[in-house]
Design a protein around this motif. Structure first.
Motif, PDB file in Angstrom:
ATOM      1  N   GLU A 648       0.496  -1.115  -0.019  1.00 27.41           N
ATOM      2  CA  GLU A 648       0.230   0.132   0.148  1.00 27.41           C
ATOM      3  C   GLU A 648       0.783   1.679  -0.285  1.00 27.41           C
ATOM      4  O   GLU A 648       0.578   2.080  -0.893  1.00 27.41           O
ATOM      5  N   GLN A 649       1.630   1.189   0.911  1.00 24.19           N
ATOM      6  CA  GLN A 649       3.191   2.401   0.746  1.00 24.19           C
ATOM      7  C   GLN A 649       3.465   2.798  -0.537  1.00 24.19           C
ATOM      8  O   GLN A 649       3.741   3.712  -1.076  1.00 24.19           O
ATOM      9  N   ASP A 650       4.061   0.886  -1.282  1.00 27.28           N
ATOM     10  CA  ASP A 650       4.608   1.055  -2.894  1.00 27.28           C
ATOM     11  C   ASP A 650       3.465   2.066  -3.435  1.00 27.28           C
ATOM     12  O   ASP A 650       3.878   2.567  -4.223  1.00 27.28           O
ATOM     13  N   ARG A 651       2.713   1.357  -3.240  1.00 27.25           N
ATOM     14  CA  ARG A 651       1.557   2.383  -3.900  1.00 27.25           C
ATOM     15  C   ARG A 651       0.880   4.177  -4.499  1.00 27.25           C
ATOM     16  O   ARG A 651       0.997   4.176  -5.068  1.00 27.25           O
ATOM     17  N   GLU A 652       0.596   4.062  -3.009  1.00 30.91           N
ATOM     18  CA  GLU A 652       1.087   5.322  -2.707  1.00 30.91           C
ATOM     19  C   GLU A 652       1.530   6.191  -2.939  1.00 30.91           C
ATOM     20  O   GLU A 652       1.573   6.722  -3.378  1.00 30.91           O
ATOM     21  N   LYS A 653       3.571   5.261  -2.584  1.00 34.79           N
ATOM     22  CA  LYS A 653       4.353   6.338  -3.565  1.00 34.79           C
ATOM     23  C   LYS A 653       4.125   6.086  -5.065  1.00 34.79           C
ATOM     24  O   LYS A 653       4.428   7.944  -5.491  1.00 34.79           O
ATOM     25  N   ARG A 654       3.958   5.890  -5.072  1.00 36.78           N
ATOM     26  CA  ARG A 654       3.979   5.345  -6.884  1.00 36.78           C
ATOM     27  C   ARG A 654       2.650   6.122  -7.082  1.00 36.78           C
ATOM     28  O   ARG A 654       2.053   6.949  -8.623  1.00 36.78           O
ATOM     29  N   ARG A 655       1.533   6.483  -6.763  1.00 33.92           N
ATOM     30  CA  ARG A 655      -0.118   7.813  -7.545  1.00 33.92           C
ATOM     31  C   ARG A 655       0.862   9.204  -6.843  1.00 33.92           C
ATOM     32  O   ARG A 655       0.606   9.302  -7.959  1.00 33.92           O
ATOM     33  N   MET A 656       1.303   9.318  -5.494  1.00 34.69           N
ATOM     34  CA  MET A 656       2.287  10.660  -5.592  1.00 34.69           C
ATOM     35  C   MET A 656       3.237  11.074  -7.013  1.00 34.69           C
ATOM     36  O   MET A 656       3.568  11.546  -7.251  1.00 34.69           O
ATOM     37  N   LEU A 657       4.093   9.878  -6.686  1.00 35.51           N
ATOM     38  CA  LEU A 657       5.030  10.341  -8.006  1.00 35.51           C
ATOM     39  C   LEU A 657       4.387  10.951  -9.102  1.00 35.51           C
ATOM     40  O   LEU A 657       4.642  11.655 -10.278  1.00 35.51           O
ATOM     41  N   LYS A 658       3.447  10.007  -9.669  1.00 37.89           N
ATOM     42  CA  LYS A 658       2.605  10.079 -10.705  1.00 37.89           C
ATOM     43  C   LYS A 658       1.807  11.273 -10.721  1.00 37.89           C
ATOM     44  O   LYS A 658       1.770  12.303 -11.738  1.00 37.89           O
ATOM     45  N   GLU A 659       0.799  11.821  -9.562  1.00 39.29           N
ATOM     46  CA  GLU A 659       0.446  13.259  -9.973  1.00 39.29           C
ATOM     47  C   GLU A 659       1.861  14.364  -9.684  1.00 39.29           C
ATOM     48  O   GLU A 659       1.430  15.901 -10.067  1.00 39.29           O
ATOM     49  N   GLU A 660       2.250  14.126  -9.150  1.00 41.17           N
ATOM     50  CA  GLU A 660       4.058  15.149  -9.499  1.00 41.17           C
ATOM     51  C   GLU A 660       3.823  14.890 -10.775  1.00 41.17           C
ATOM     52  O   GLU A 660       4.353  16.415 -11.222  1.00 41.17           O
ATOM     53  N   TRP A 661       3.981  14.472 -11.844  1.00 39.25           N
ATOM     54  CA  TRP A 661       4.868  14.134 -12.794  1.00 39.25           C
ATOM     55  C   TRP A 661       3.558  14.924 -13.882  1.00 39.25           C
ATOM     56  O   TRP A 661       3.757  15.697 -14.107  1.00 39.25           O
ATOM     57  N   GLU A 662       1.895  14.998 -13.270  1.00 31.44           N
ATOM     58  CA  GLU A 662       1.254  15.046 -14.547  1.00 31.44           C
ATOM     59  C   GLU A 662       0.840  16.798 -13.980  1.00 31.44           C
ATOM     60  O   GLU A 662       0.602  17.694 -14.637  1.00 31.44           O
ATOM     61  N   LYS A 663       0.940  17.002 -12.121  1.00 33.42           N
ATOM     62  CA  LYS A 663       1.195  18.834 -12.760  1.00 33.42           C
ATOM     63  C   LYS A 663       2.809  18.589 -12.896  1.00 33.42           C
ATOM     64  O   LYS A 663       2.262  20.152 -13.192  1.00 33.42           O
ATOM     65  N   TRP A 664       3.731  18.504 -13.086  1.00 34.86           N
ATOM     66  CA  TRP A 664       4.487  19.196 -13.878  1.00 34.86           C
ATOM     67  C   TRP A 664       4.566  19.774 -15.101  1.00 34.86           C
ATOM     68  O   TRP A 664       4.521  20.305 -15.721  1.00 34.86           O
ATOM     69  N   SER A 666       1.202  20.177 -16.719  1.00 31.90           N
ATOM     70  CA  SER A 666       0.014  20.731 -16.701  1.00 31.90           C
ATOM     71  C   SER A 666       0.731  22.155 -16.918  1.00 31.90           C
ATOM     72  O   SER A 666       0.008  23.195 -16.840  1.00 31.90           O
ATOM     73  N   GLU A 667       1.852  21.942 -16.011  1.00 31.16           N
ATOM     74  CA  GLU A 667       2.534  23.845 -15.317  1.00 31.16           C
ATOM     75  C   GLU A 667       3.475  24.594 -16.604  1.00 31.16           C
ATOM     76  O   GLU A 667       3.523  24.937 -17.670  1.00 31.16           O
ATOM     77  N   TRP A 668       4.162  22.781 -17.276  1.00 35.93           N
ATOM     78  CA  TRP A 668       4.770  23.013 -18.888  1.00 35.93           C
ATOM     79  C   TRP A 668       3.639  24.494 -19.859  1.00 35.93           C
ATOM     80  O   TRP A 668       3.814  24.478 -20.511  1.00 35.93           O
ATOM     81  N   ARG A 669       2.568  22.640 -19.785  1.00 34.92           N
ATOM     82  CA  ARG A 669       1.538  23.560 -21.319  1.00 34.92           C
ATOM     83  C   ARG A 669       0.994  24.287 -20.636  1.00 34.92           C
ATOM     84  O   ARG A 669       0.354  25.101 -21.599  1.00 34.92           O
ATOM     85  N   ARG A 670       0.791  25.296 -19.599  1.00 31.69           N
ATOM     86  CA  ARG A 670      -0.046  26.370 -19.103  1.00 31.69           C
ATOM     87  C   ARG A 670       1.071  27.204 -19.620  1.00 31.69           C
ATOM     88  O   ARG A 670       0.422  28.508 -20.288  1.00 31.69           O
ATOM     89  N   ALA A 671       2.640  27.524 -19.483  1.00 23.80           N
ATOM     90  CA  ALA A 671       3.448  28.042 -19.542  1.00 23.80           C
ATOM     91  C   ALA A 671       3.990  28.239 -21.354  1.00 23.80           C
ATOM     92  O   ALA A 671       3.584  29.343 -21.607  1.00 23.80           O
ATOM     93  N   SER A 672       3.319  26.737 -21.582  1.00 25.41           N
ATOM     94  CA  SER A 672       3.371  27.198 -23.332  1.00 25.41           C
ATOM     95  C   SER A 672       2.685  28.281 -23.955  1.00 25.41           C
ATOM     96  O   SER A 672       2.603  29.107 -24.060  1.00 25.41           O
ATOM     97  N   GLU A 673       1.260  27.649 -22.909  1.00 22.36           N
ATOM     98  CA  GLU A 673       0.102  28.593 -23.898  1.00 22.36           C
ATOM     99  C   GLU A 673       0.171  29.935 -23.164  1.00 22.36           C
ATOM    100  O   GLU A 673       0.324  30.630 -24.480  1.00 22.36           O
ATOM    101  N   GLU A 674       1.162  30.289 -22.818  1.00 16.88           N
ATOM    102  CA  GLU A 674       1.129  31.542 -22.323  1.00 16.88           C
ATOM    103  C   GLU A 674       2.419  32.610 -23.204  1.00 16.88           C
ATOM    104  O   GLU A 674       2.192  33.697 -23.472  1.00 16.88           O
ATOM    105  N   GLU A 675       2.780  32.070 -23.330  1.00 13.26           N
ATOM    106  CA  GLU A 675       4.705  32.361 -24.623  1.00 13.26           C
ATOM    107  C   GLU A 675       3.936  31.885 -26.019  1.00 13.26           C
ATOM    108  O   GLU A 675       4.709  32.295 -26.478  1.00 13.26           O
TER     109      GLU A 675
END
Length: 715
Positions: A648-664, A666-675
């Motif tokens: 469960e801890q491993d799954r939670e760790k992988r989920r957090m890493l995935k969310e962190e990647w998707e957030k990253w 998303s931020e780059w896509r937003r920056a791309s649109e702004e520029e």
């Protein structure tokens, strides 16, 4: 690095111009009283508490009483006699001998003061000359000058000591009741010392206690794991407690260098060595034996280093360590020291020699105690060019009766190995060939518990093989031998029992061409780590001796230390600061799975906390093994819960890493649109960001990789 060298050169040049010596002996530096440079030391109060006294500054002065009372005309003669006696012991300071004179009678008062260069010389003078008989009427009474101040403060009237209220002590074995059945270990790295739980199920450690500058040189567990000992300039200390590590007792011994516990933890031996004033003299050695619980000195031994250099595996300043070896098992009943042509055996009831005399053994060079019984095994080499053979003898203590003797012919060297239960003794004998130009090795195997102690001779299949390592199986009947030539010697396993003949040694198997030079048996037997240390760079093979099969092979590069935990479940391998890189330790399962790894800069020590022997009888242990599956159900369920938690801890760790990647993303896509508008402007109106809008071209680039010119001569 070059900048550092230049800076150091500038510092040295500046120091030379100012006549400053940069070669500093840090041990000679004395800080002003009360100054600690911001570092709180655990031993600063060793002379404050428990009524231990500070040196008043006259520790190198002795008072010699009961001298002849003489008139002035005989003064020089008496002074010459006194100086002759005491200058043989140490260097007397200039004007360091003073005999007071009665101003009325002009005669001496019958005592004198002698000042030496060092307190150690003064102590030796007191020890050697107190009770010295100058003549029938004058027997010296010698005391340290500092003692007089102590005696003068004794009150004239006796007063009963203050009775302190009873406070129950802590449970020093509480760590053994850990619900997870974990083991502890201590590590030293940099200035920190830490005691940790080995939480192998969670693949991590858990901190128990941490302290900076806890010791000044090393730490050491007591043999049963009750105490942790630390070493300081003023002496040693032991620590323990139910939930933390409190200081339980201190043992005052200035400049202590080495310590050793008795097997049953009743006594602590401390050692120090002091340089003499005369460089031609041997170092002055002081050894104290303390009662661990009370801190009382039960016996001390003082003398030159030459008196303590015989035998032993190693020490400091040429002195063998341990100087005293303990016998009689966990009862701590006897201890012994090797001397010239004798073995001095003491008993701990009175701390005096058994029968008030040493055991005389001409030319004895080594001895060792049975781990469980009061039996000494001693070795005497060949004498008279082989006319008198070497011999190994077993001697019962305290009766000093010889139980068994074996003569060994053409022997160049001998080493003795006891099995942990004292059932067997292996004597490795290196023998000369007939030409005396080379040697070969064989084993003499003593069956200690059998009638008349039968002896069996074992020679390897190739008796010319060099023996690299030997080790008994703990509590078992098997042993392992590494033999042959590096880099790939062979490893053979033998048993003192066989299915056909219980009284004959038998070979179980030989493993050919292994990268190993050290053997580490599990404390419970059955499993062994075949290790290649030093030149083999940390090769590890986890071997099951019951099944005669390899469970796993691994490597801990540059490993310097290997140690099983006391239960035989886990193995620690460590790289200490003898190497500059990869310092730290690994924890492995008994079958060779790497559980976790921790890196520590400037890593000095790793020590598992020992466990006391089990209270279970051999029959009860056999019963538990018989019904192990029944008992293991509870722990299997716990292991499954832990495994699910980890999953469960491993799954939670992988989920957090995935969310962190998707957030990253998303931020780059937003920056791309702004520029986007800015990119449109920079591309001169080209609006597309799509990859398919670009044209890919291949460009060939020629590059000269090598150039050489060669002149060919024609004939």
């Amino acid at each position: 690095m070059a900048a550092e060298v230049m800076l150091m050169n500038e510092i040295e040049a500046k120091a030379a111009s100012m006549a400053i010596d940069l070669n500093i002996d840090f041990n000679s530096i004395q800080l002003p009283r009360g100054e600690d440079c911001g570092i709180v030391s655990d031993d600063e109060d060793v002379y404050h508490d428990d009524q231990l006294e500070f040196d008043s500054g006259f520790g190198n002065v002795i008072v010699v009483d009961n001298l002849p009372v003489v008139p002035r005309e005989k003064f020089e003669k008496l002074e010459g006699v006194i100086r002759k006696i005491y200058s043989q012991i140490g260097v007397i300071k200039e004007d360091g001998l003073w005999m007071p004179v009665d101003p009325e009678t002009k005669k001496t008062l019958g005592y004198c003061f002698i000042e030496y260069n060092t307190p150690q010389e003064a102590e030796l003078a007191k020890e050697k000359t107190n009770g010295y008989k100058l003549d029938r009427a004058h027997i010296f009474a010698v005391n340290m000058f500092d003692d007089f101040d102590k005696y003068m403060r004794v009150p004239d009237e006796w007063a009963p000591p203050e009775i302190k209220p009873y406070t129950p002590g802590e449970n020093l074995q509480k760590w053994l009741t850990d619900e997870k059945a974990r083991d502890q270990f201590v590590i030293r790295a940099g200035t920190d010392t830490e005691v940790l739980w080995n939480d192998a199920r969670q693949s991590k450690t858990e901190l128990v206690y941490k302290r900076s500058y806890w010791t000044e040189s090393f730490v050491q567990w007591s043999p049963l794991g009750t105490y942790l000992a630390t070493v300081h300039r003023q002496g040693a200390a032991v620590w323990g407690g139910a939930n933390t590590f409190n200081r339980l007792m201190r043992y005052a011994h200035p400049q202590v260098k080495l310590i050793d516990f008795s097997p049953g933890e009743k006594f602590l031996v401390t050692y120090s060595s002091h340089e003499p004033s005369n460089p031609h003299d041997a170092n002055r050695v002081v050894i104290n034996i303390f009662d661990v619980r009370t801190g009382k000195v039960m016996r001390d031994f003082k003398g030159s280093a030459d008196e303590f250099t015989i035998g032993g595996a190693g020490g400091v300043a040429g002195v063998s360590w341990p100087v005293f070896r303990w016998g009689g098992g966990k009862e701590d009943k006897y201890f012994a020291k090797l001397g010239k042509n004798m073995i001095s055996v003491y008993e701990t009831e009175t701390f005096s020699l058994i029968d008030k005399k040493s055991l005389k053994v001409e030319n004895v060079v080594d001895f060792s105690w049975s781990p469980t019984d009061p039996i000494l095994a001693l070795f005497v080499p060949e004498l008279g060019g082989g006319n008198q053979p070497a011999r190994v003898s077993l001697v019962q203590i305290p009766s000093k009766v010889e139980l068994r003797q074996k003569n060994l012919f053409s022997v160049s060297d001998c080493k003795m190995y006891w099995q942990s239960n004292g059932e067997y003794l292996a004597v490795k004998a290196d023998r000369y060939t007939k030409t005396k130009k080379s040697t070969y090795t064989g084993f003499e195997l003593f069956r200690i518990k059998e009638r008349d102690i039968p002896i069996e001779v074992l020679e390897l299949d190739n008796k010319n093989d060099k023996i690299i390592a030997f080790a008994w199986e703990p509590k078992g009947h098997r042993f392992a031998v590494i033999h042959g030539d590096n880099p790939r010697p062979d490893i053979s396993f033998y048993s003192m029992k066989s299915s056909h003949n219980l009284g004959r040694v038998s070979k179980l198997t030989t493993l050919k061409g292994k990268q190993a030079n050290a053997l580490f048996w599990s404390p419970g037997g059955r499993f062994i780590v075949l290790a290649g240390l030093k030149g083999f760079n940390g090769q590890l093979e986890f071997f099951n001796v019951d099944e005669l099969e390899t469970m796993a092979t691994a490597e801990h590069f540059m490993a310097t230390d290997i140690e099983w935990d006391p239960t035989g479940r886990y193995v620690a391998t460590a790289v200490t600061s003898v190497h500059e890189m990869e310092n730290g330790f690994n924890i492995w399962s008994f079958h060779g799975k790497l559980l976790y790894r921790i890196l520590k800069d400037h890593f000095f020590q790793f020590l598992w906390r020992p466990r006391p022997p089990s209270f279970l009888s051999a029959e009860k242990e056999e019963e538990i093994l018989k019904y192990l599956k029944k008992y293991s159900k509870k722990y299997d369920a716990e292991d499954q819960d832990v495994s699910m938690l980890l999953s469960e801890q491993d799954r939670e760790k992988r989920r957090m890493l995935k969310e962190e990647w998707e957030k990253w993303i998303s931020e780059w896509r937003r920056a791309s649109e702004e520029e986007k508008l800015e990119r449109h402007r920079l591309r001169d109106g080209e609006a597309s960001d799509e990859e398919e809008e670009y044209e890919a071209k291949e460009v060939e680039v020629e590059e000269i990789l090598d150039f050489s010119e060669e002149v060919l001569f024609e004939e």
